[in-house]
Design a protein around this motif. Structure first.
Motif, PDB file in Angstrom:
ATOM      1  N   UNK A 136     -28.530 -37.078   9.318  1.00 32.05           N
ATOM      2  CA  UNK A 136     -28.942 -36.100  10.317  1.00 32.05           C
ATOM      3  C   UNK A 136     -28.946 -34.691   9.733  1.00 32.05           C
ATOM      4  N   UNK A 137     -27.923 -34.370   8.932  1.00 38.11           N
ATOM      5  CA  UNK A 137     -27.861 -33.044   8.314  1.00 38.11           C
ATOM      6  C   UNK A 137     -29.070 -32.820   7.406  1.00 38.11           C
ATOM      7  N   UNK A 138     -29.464 -33.870   6.673  1.00 32.11           N
ATOM      8  CA  UNK A 138     -30.624 -33.747   5.790  1.00 32.11           C
ATOM      9  C   UNK A 138     -31.902 -33.549   6.597  1.00 32.11           C
ATOM     10  N   UNK A 139     -32.047 -34.273   7.712  1.00 32.70           N
ATOM     11  CA  UNK A 139     -33.235 -34.116   8.558  1.00 32.70           C
ATOM     12  C   UNK A 139     -33.320 -32.703   9.137  1.00 32.70           C
ATOM     13  N   UNK A 140     -32.183 -32.180   9.553  1.00 35.50           N
ATOM     14  CA  UNK A 140     -32.161 -30.826  10.099  1.00 35.50           C
ATOM     15  C   UNK A 140     -32.487 -29.804   9.014  1.00 35.50           C
ATOM     16  N   UNK A 141     -32.002 -30.044   7.816  1.00 37.54           N
ATOM     17  CA  UNK A 141     -32.278 -29.130   6.706  1.00 37.54           C
ATOM     18  C   UNK A 141     -33.760 -29.158   6.331  1.00 37.54           C
ATOM     19  N   UNK A 142     -34.388 -30.333   6.472  1.00 31.52           N
ATOM     20  CA  UNK A 142     -35.806 -30.482   6.133  1.00 31.52           C
ATOM     21  C   UNK A 142     -36.733 -29.983   7.243  1.00 31.52           C
ATOM     22  N   UNK A 143     -36.178 -29.665   8.400  1.00 28.31           N
ATOM     23  CA  UNK A 143     -36.996 -29.170   9.498  1.00 28.31           C
ATOM     24  C   UNK A 143     -37.625 -30.244  10.355  1.00 28.31           C
ATOM     25  N   UNK A 144     -37.067 -31.474  10.295  1.00 26.17           N
ATOM     26  CA  UNK A 144     -37.620 -32.558  11.101  1.00 26.17           C
ATOM     27  C   UNK A 144     -37.577 -32.208  12.588  1.00 26.17           C
TER      28      UNK A 144
END
Length: 305
Positions: free
Chosen positions: A53-61
């Protein structure tokens, strides 16, 4: 009589400060905690993995033209989240999760209002904001109603808490751009909120006895509808308009007779007020096309159990 006598209402001074901000990767830990705390038979959890989830938020998903995620901040502390999908089209759908400790304090209503203000302004092509509530999730239904969303549909057997669980129905709500432009979402309370409340006959002052008569109300704006039943009375429905503390309505029901079922229609006027114990009561005066008439008092059911 109080000006705003809704069940569980809080004074304006006691209402929390609510605002929305964009989700960021640092939010992942508490998002997962809130998701777990709010998952229930009435609302499925997202079962997120923190790192993913942290990666998705960082990627702007969750900050794209189609999907957007918001942190719900209450009195300066993160207390929930809302996800809006389908923003690139004309219909967007919302999902809201609020920490259990803050439910019943008007947070959901204010979140819906702020979502409408932001997304209708930011997305000129957007025509509708929509959401669904489990048929037994009365607090969410009441939040939609209080924020001006119209109840549009009942989706039968559309929800399963688990893949093998029983199918339940959901209520569908929507706020249109025209509603938003008219300020419908911020009209304030239009009177009594009857949505999802149960009433039963406590006393019959005049006319036939109730024999276990009970009502279930739904309110959408000024419109109120109800289903009811009793000892020899089945399949009863009424619909009317709430103006201040009065409902003017028409009804139709079936009465069981020895000769078979008899369809009866009529009209009535019901005045809403608060009892000394805080419960809502309805002083109902009615007449029907068979010549019967009466007056009765319906009292809000505290607990269905």
């Amino acid at each position: 009589m109080r000006a705003n006598p809704t069940k569980g209402a809080t004074l304006a001074a006691d209402r929390p400060e609510v605002h929305l901000r964009m989700l960021v990767s640092d939010d992942a830990d508490w998002l997962v905690e809130v998701d777990r705390a709010t998952a229930s038979g009435l609302a499925r959890g997202y079962t997120w993995d923190v790192d993913k989830l942290a990666a998705e938020l960082d990627e702007g998903v969750w900050a794209s033209d189609d999907d957007f995620g918001w942190a719900i901040v209450v009195d300066g502390e993160p207390a929930g989240f809302t996800l809006v999908t389908g923003l690139s089209g004309e219909d967007a759908r919302m999902s809201i999760r609020i920490a259990p400790r803050l439910r019943g304090r008007g947070v959901g209503r204010e979140v819906l209002r702020q979502l409408a203000d932001h997304h209708f302004q930011a997305n000129p092509h957007l025509l509708r904001l929509t959401g669904r509530a489990h048929e037994h999730n009365v607090p969410m239904q009441r939040a939609f109603n209080a924020a001006g969303f119209r109840m549009e549909a009942r989706y039968r057997e559309s929800y399963r808490a688990t893949p093998d669980g029983p199918a339940a129905s959901e209520w569908g709500y929507a706020l249109t751009r025209r509603d938003w432009e008219a300020g419908r979402h911020r009209l304030g309370d239009l009177g009594y909120d009857l949505h999802g409340l149960w009433f039963e006959v406590d006393q019959t002052i005049d006319g036939p006895q109730g024999h276990g008569l009970r009502f279930k109300f739904l309110q959408e704006g000024r419109r109120a509808i109800a289903r009811y039943d009793a000892h020899r009375l089945t399949d009863g429905e009424l619909a009317g308009i709430v103006v201040g503390d009065v409902i003017r309505y028409r009804f139709v029901h079936t009465e069981e007779r020895r000769s078979g079922g008899l369809e009866v229609m009529g009209r009535g006027r019901a005045r809403l007020q608060r009892r000394g114990d805080g419960r809502l009561e309805v002083v109902d005066e009615w007449s029907d096309d068979t010549g019967s008439h009466g007056r009765r008092v319906l009292v809000e059911r505290r607990d269905e159990s």
